[in-house]
Design an enzyme around this catalytic site. Structure first.
Site, PDB file in Angstrom:
ATOM      1  N   HIS A 152       0.831  -1.215   0.000  1.00 17.71           N
ATOM      2  CA  HIS A 152       0.000   0.000   0.000  1.00 17.71           C
ATOM      3  C   HIS A 152       0.863   1.263   0.000  1.00 17.71           C
ATOM      4  O   HIS A 152       2.026   1.250   0.390  1.00 17.71           O
ATOM      5  CB  HIS A 152      -0.901   0.000   1.247  1.00 17.71           C
ATOM      6  CG  HIS A 152      -0.122  -0.004   2.528  1.00 17.71           C
ATOM      7  ND1 HIS A 152       0.411   1.144   3.077  1.00 17.71           N
ATOM      8  CD2 HIS A 152       0.246  -1.014   3.341  1.00 17.71           C
ATOM      9  CE1 HIS A 152       1.063   0.838   4.187  1.00 17.71           C
ATOM     10  NE2 HIS A 152       0.987  -0.468   4.374  1.00 17.71           N
ATOM     11  N   GLY A 153       0.250   2.349  -0.437  1.00 18.27           N
ATOM     12  CA  GLY A 153       0.921   3.643  -0.382  1.00 18.27           C
ATOM     13  C   GLY A 153       1.101   4.096   1.066  1.00 18.27           C
ATOM     14  O   GLY A 153       0.579   3.466   2.000  1.00 18.27           O
ATOM     15  N   TRP A 159      -0.036   6.583   9.525  1.00 21.40           N
ATOM     16  CA  TRP A 159       0.875   6.150  10.588  1.00 21.40           C
ATOM     17  C   TRP A 159       2.285   5.866  10.064  1.00 21.40           C
ATOM     18  O   TRP A 159       3.239   5.943  10.819  1.00 21.40           O
ATOM     19  CB  TRP A 159       0.312   4.919  11.317  1.00 21.40           C
ATOM     20  CG  TRP A 159      -0.692   5.299  12.375  1.00 21.40           C
ATOM     21  CD1 TRP A 159      -1.344   6.496  12.496  1.00 21.40           C
ATOM     22  CD2 TRP A 159      -1.121   4.489  13.473  1.00 21.40           C
ATOM     23  NE1 TRP A 159      -2.178   6.469  13.590  1.00 21.40           N
ATOM     24  CE2 TRP A 159      -2.065   5.248  14.206  1.00 21.40           C
ATOM     25  CE3 TRP A 159      -0.831   3.200  13.893  1.00 21.40           C
ATOM     26  CZ2 TRP A 159      -2.693   4.748  15.341  1.00 21.40           C
ATOM     27  CZ3 TRP A 159      -1.466   2.704  15.027  1.00 21.40           C
ATOM     28  CH2 TRP A 159      -2.387   3.485  15.746  1.00 21.40           C
ATOM     29  N   THR A 210       2.115   0.051  13.013  1.00 21.00           N
ATOM     30  CA  THR A 210       0.712   0.025  12.583  1.00 21.00           C
ATOM     31  C   THR A 210       0.088  -1.358  12.708  1.00 21.00           C
ATOM     32  O   THR A 210      -0.983  -1.519  13.294  1.00 21.00           O
ATOM     33  CB  THR A 210       0.594   0.522  11.122  1.00 21.00           C
ATOM     34  OG1 THR A 210       1.384   1.684  10.964  1.00 21.00           O
ATOM     35  CG2 THR A 210      -0.842   0.821  10.759  1.00 21.00           C
ATOM     36  N   GLY A 211       0.730  -2.361  12.118  1.00 19.35           N
ATOM     37  CA  GLY A 211       0.208  -3.724  12.198  1.00 19.35           C
ATOM     38  C   GLY A 211      -1.219  -3.818  11.695  1.00 19.35           C
ATOM     39  O   GLY A 211      -1.536  -3.397  10.588  1.00 19.35           O
ATOM     40  N   ARG A 220      -6.002   0.677   3.899  1.00 15.65           N
ATOM     41  CA  ARG A 220      -4.864   1.221   3.152  1.00 15.65           C
ATOM     42  C   ARG A 220      -4.524   0.357   1.935  1.00 15.65           C
ATOM     43  O   ARG A 220      -4.119   0.868   0.896  1.00 15.65           O
ATOM     44  CB  ARG A 220      -3.648   1.453   4.069  1.00 15.65           C
ATOM     45  CG  ARG A 220      -3.130   0.236   4.832  1.00 15.65           C
ATOM     46  CD  ARG A 220      -2.151   0.706   5.910  1.00 15.65           C
ATOM     47  NE  ARG A 220      -1.453  -0.341   6.644  1.00 15.65           N
ATOM     48  CZ  ARG A 220      -1.905  -0.951   7.727  1.00 15.65           C
ATOM     49  NH1 ARG A 220      -3.113  -0.656   8.194  1.00 15.65           N
ATOM     50  NH2 ARG A 220      -1.168  -1.856   8.362  1.00 15.65           N
ATOM     51  N   GLU A 250      -1.532  -6.938   7.467  1.00 19.67           N
ATOM     52  CA  GLU A 250      -0.174  -6.732   7.987  1.00 19.67           C
ATOM     53  C   GLU A 250       0.045  -7.645   9.186  1.00 19.67           C
ATOM     54  O   GLU A 250      -0.932  -8.049   9.859  1.00 19.67           O
ATOM     55  CB  GLU A 250      -0.006  -5.255   8.378  1.00 19.67           C
ATOM     56  CG  GLU A 250       1.363  -4.863   8.918  1.00 19.67           C
ATOM     57  CD  GLU A 250       2.519  -5.253   8.005  1.00 19.67           C
ATOM     58  OE1 GLU A 250       2.726  -6.476   7.787  1.00 19.67           O
ATOM     59  OE2 GLU A 250       3.222  -4.348   7.540  1.00 19.67           O
ATOM     60  N   ARG A 251       1.311  -7.949   9.441  1.00 23.14           N
ATOM     61  CA  ARG A 251       1.649  -8.734  10.632  1.00 23.14           C
ATOM     62  C   ARG A 251       1.080  -8.010  11.867  1.00 23.14           C
ATOM     63  O   ARG A 251       1.153  -6.780  11.962  1.00 23.14           O
ATOM     64  CB  ARG A 251       3.184  -8.827  10.702  1.00 23.14           C
ATOM     65  CG  ARG A 251       3.765  -9.046  12.068  1.00 23.14           C
ATOM     66  CD  ARG A 251       4.578  -7.864  12.519  1.00 23.14           C
ATOM     67  NE  ARG A 251       5.816  -7.716  11.790  1.00 23.14           N
ATOM     68  CZ  ARG A 251       6.952  -8.312  12.138  1.00 23.14           C
ATOM     69  NH1 ARG A 251       7.004  -9.099  13.170  1.00 23.14           N
ATOM     70  NH2 ARG A 251       8.040  -8.093  11.459  1.00 23.14           N
ATOM     71  N   TYR A 276       1.193  -6.487  15.186  1.00 23.51           N
ATOM     72  CA  TYR A 276       2.390  -6.004  15.878  1.00 23.51           C
ATOM     73  C   TYR A 276       2.286  -6.007  17.410  1.00 23.51           C
ATOM     74  O   TYR A 276       3.143  -5.481  18.102  1.00 23.51           O
ATOM     75  CB  TYR A 276       2.750  -4.594  15.372  1.00 23.51           C
ATOM     76  CG  TYR A 276       4.063  -4.561  14.620  1.00 23.51           C
ATOM     77  CD1 TYR A 276       5.245  -5.021  15.204  1.00 23.51           C
ATOM     78  CD2 TYR A 276       4.140  -4.060  13.330  1.00 23.51           C
ATOM     79  CE1 TYR A 276       6.445  -4.991  14.525  1.00 23.51           C
ATOM     80  CE2 TYR A 276       5.336  -4.026  12.638  1.00 23.51           C
ATOM     81  CZ  TYR A 276       6.481  -4.503  13.244  1.00 23.51           C
ATOM     82  OH  TYR A 276       7.683  -4.476  12.573  1.00 23.51           O
ATOM     83  N   LYS A 324       8.230   4.356  16.345  1.00 24.89           N
ATOM     84  CA  LYS A 324       9.345   3.433  16.083  1.00 24.89           C
ATOM     85  C   LYS A 324      10.655   3.952  16.665  1.00 24.89           C
ATOM     86  O   LYS A 324      11.432   3.189  17.241  1.00 24.89           O
ATOM     87  CB  LYS A 324       9.466   3.190  14.566  1.00 24.89           C
ATOM     88  CG  LYS A 324       8.322   2.314  14.051  1.00 24.89           C
ATOM     89  CD  LYS A 324       8.320   2.097  12.556  1.00 24.89           C
ATOM     90  CE  LYS A 324       7.058   1.297  12.175  1.00 24.89           C
ATOM     91  NZ  LYS A 324       6.791   1.174  10.765  1.00 24.89           N
ATOM     92  N   ARG A 342      12.385  -7.213  11.786  1.00 24.94           N
ATOM     93  CA  ARG A 342      12.839  -7.877  10.567  1.00 24.94           C
ATOM     94  C   ARG A 342      13.216  -9.352  10.710  1.00 24.94           C
ATOM     95  O   ARG A 342      13.385 -10.029   9.696  1.00 24.94           O
ATOM     96  CB  ARG A 342      14.034  -7.109   9.958  1.00 24.94           C
ATOM     97  CG  ARG A 342      13.658  -5.769   9.377  1.00 24.94           C
ATOM     98  CD  ARG A 342      12.715  -5.902   8.187  1.00 24.94           C
ATOM     99  NE  ARG A 342      12.186  -4.606   7.769  1.00 24.94           N
ATOM    100  CZ  ARG A 342      11.009  -4.121   8.153  1.00 24.94           C
ATOM    101  NH1 ARG A 342      10.210  -4.824   8.947  1.00 24.94           N
ATOM    102  NH2 ARG A 342      10.580  -2.939   7.744  1.00 24.94           N
ATOM    103  N   HIS A 361       0.669  -5.662   2.404  1.00 27.14           N
ATOM    104  CA  HIS A 361       1.467  -4.909   3.380  1.00 27.14           C
ATOM    105  C   HIS A 361       2.937  -5.338   3.385  1.00 27.14           C
ATOM    106  O   HIS A 361       3.266  -6.439   2.925  1.00 27.14           O
ATOM    107  CB  HIS A 361       0.868  -5.128   4.766  1.00 27.14           C
ATOM    108  CG  HIS A 361      -0.572  -4.753   4.802  1.00 27.14           C
ATOM    109  ND1 HIS A 361      -1.020  -3.522   5.216  1.00 27.14           N
ATOM    110  CD2 HIS A 361      -1.676  -5.440   4.411  1.00 27.14           C
ATOM    111  CE1 HIS A 361      -2.336  -3.457   5.093  1.00 27.14           C
ATOM    112  NE2 HIS A 361      -2.755  -4.619   4.608  1.00 27.14           N
TER     113      HIS A 361
HETATM  114  O1  LIG Z   1       4.192  -0.578  11.239  1.00 24.65           O
HETATM  115  C1  LIG Z   1       3.974  -1.558  10.527  1.00 24.65           C
HETATM  116  O2  LIG Z   1       2.899  -2.175  10.527  1.00 24.65           O
HETATM  117  C2  LIG Z   1       5.054  -2.048   9.595  1.00 24.65           C
HETATM  118  C3  LIG Z   1       4.861  -1.576   8.194  1.00 24.65           C
HETATM  119  O3  LIG Z   1       4.748  -0.196   8.095  1.00 24.65           O
HETATM  120  O4  LIG Z   1       6.267  -1.583  10.063  1.00 24.65           O
HETATM  121  P1  LIG Z   1       7.659  -2.319   9.880  1.00 24.65           P
HETATM  122  O5  LIG Z   1       8.457  -1.477   8.932  1.00 24.65           O
HETATM  123  O6  LIG Z   1       8.228  -2.362  11.246  1.00 24.65           O
HETATM  124  O7  LIG Z   1       7.449  -3.694   9.358  1.00 24.65           O
END
Ligand SMILES: O=C(O)[C@@H](CO)OP(=O)(O)O
Length: 342
Positions: A97-98, A102, A109-110, A146, A200-201, A203, A211, A228, A270
């Protein structure tokens, strides 16, 4: 029986009492998995059928019934899984996504459902321009806005001008109320399947935290490990490995069969759900995936051919000759668009 399906519908399948197949859960699309490969059978009355349904089970014989089905995925097509793999070729576009609001604020964001910034909107439009000559028959997005905004905005730029339509199969009423009653209109549509598995994973306790501040508090290395590494989850969240368990499983179960049948697919998702899918496509090791970073709004093209995924990088511009030299099919598609639009 109506055969208004978004899948290319070219035949019917008769199932009789001895077939051992029994459908549960109303008269809509079902999926069954006989030996070796998948069959998708739709018997919606009218309108768009889509995959992803799980409200059925193959448990006992049922009365005779006629169904519309997609022959390329059927066992009666004289094809085996292997021969389908050989004969078909399809484009797969992946797009993160663009920029979201956040991302802009540098917050984890997750699974929090945050929309795009103005820059994110522009990135999605730009991405759309870059893939505007590449065929798209089906779109998969996560359940998050998103990714959905990105897919829809990108498609505003597509030269074929088919209309992306979000499938609503969450319940019977949603399905019935979103039916389309014109086969011509259906042909001019692209089904968009939103799946939480591509989210997205998750978080965990980092969602909503800044961050930089988190790195200052827990140390840069620890935070890098959370962000990562393959198998170290953030506090109460998903590791990339856990995210892969659902995202890659979904890709294999729902998306690969479409590619196998020759459908050109776009996935809007994501950073981490796509990292896990790319890890699978490119056969990356858990070490190699650590350094895989995806930028927002950059489309990546793969060609699925002979059962293999061939990475073709990121189309730079719609007119970039190189992309269309990758396969004859892509070149022909582009030529057809040129003819249609001139
Ligand atoms: O915040 C998040 O959900 C992810 C993607 O933006 O961050 P990260 O770069 O830590 O994977």
């Amino acid at each position: 029986m109506a055969n208004a399906m978004l899948h290319q519908t070219v035949g019917t399948l008769q199932l009789h009492g001895s077939s051992g197949i029994h459908f549960q859960g109303g008269n809509n699309s079902v999926r069954l998995v006989p030996k070796g490969f998948k069959v998708e059978v739709g018997f919606c009355k009218r309108g768009i059928c889509s995959s992803g349904e799980k409200k059925f089970s193959v448990i006992q014989a049922s009365a005779s019934q006629t169904y519309v089905f997609d022959p390329v995925l059927s066992p009666s097509n004289n094809g085996t899984h292997e021969s389908l793999k050989k004969s078909n070729e399809a484009a797969l576009i992946l797009i993160r996504h663009g920029e979201s609001l956040w991302n802009e604020k540098n917050l984890f964001t997750g699974c929090v459902d945050v929309p795009l910034t103005k820059k994110g909107v522009e990135e999605a439009i730009e991405a759309g321009k870059r893939i505007s000559n590449i065929p798209v028959d089906m779109i998969f997005t996560s359940a998050l806005i998103r990714a959905q905004m990105t897919a829809m905005l990108a498609m505003t730029q597509h030269r074929r001008k088919k209309v992306p339509i979000i499938m609503h199969n969450e319940n019977e009423q949603a399905r019935v109320w979103s039916q389309i009653h014109s086969e011509d209109t259906i042909k001019q549509s692209i089904p968009v399947i939103a799946a939480w598995q591509l989210n997205e994973r998750m978080y965990g306790e980092l969602q909503g935290l800044n961050k930089q501040e988190t790195a200052d508090r827990f140390g840069k290395e620890k935070v890098h490990e959370w962000r990562r590494s393959y198998d170290i989850p953030p506090p109460n969240g998903e590791s990339l490995e856990m995210c892969a368990e659902r995202a890659v499983a979904y890709f294999k179960d729902e998306i690969e069969p479409q590619l196998l049948s020759g459908k050109n697919v776009m996935i809007a998702a994501h950073g981490n759900s796509l990292r896990s899918i790319i890890m699978y496509l490119d056969k990356l090791t858990s070490q190699e995936v650590i350094s895989l970073e995806l930028s927002t709004g950059i489309p990546m093209l793969y060609i699925f051919k002979e059962g293999k995924f061939i990475r073709r990088g990121s189309p730079i511009a719609p007119t970039e000759a190189g992309v269309y030299a990758y396969t004859r099919k892509l070149a022909q598609y582009r030529q057809k668009l040129d003819e249609m639009l001139h």
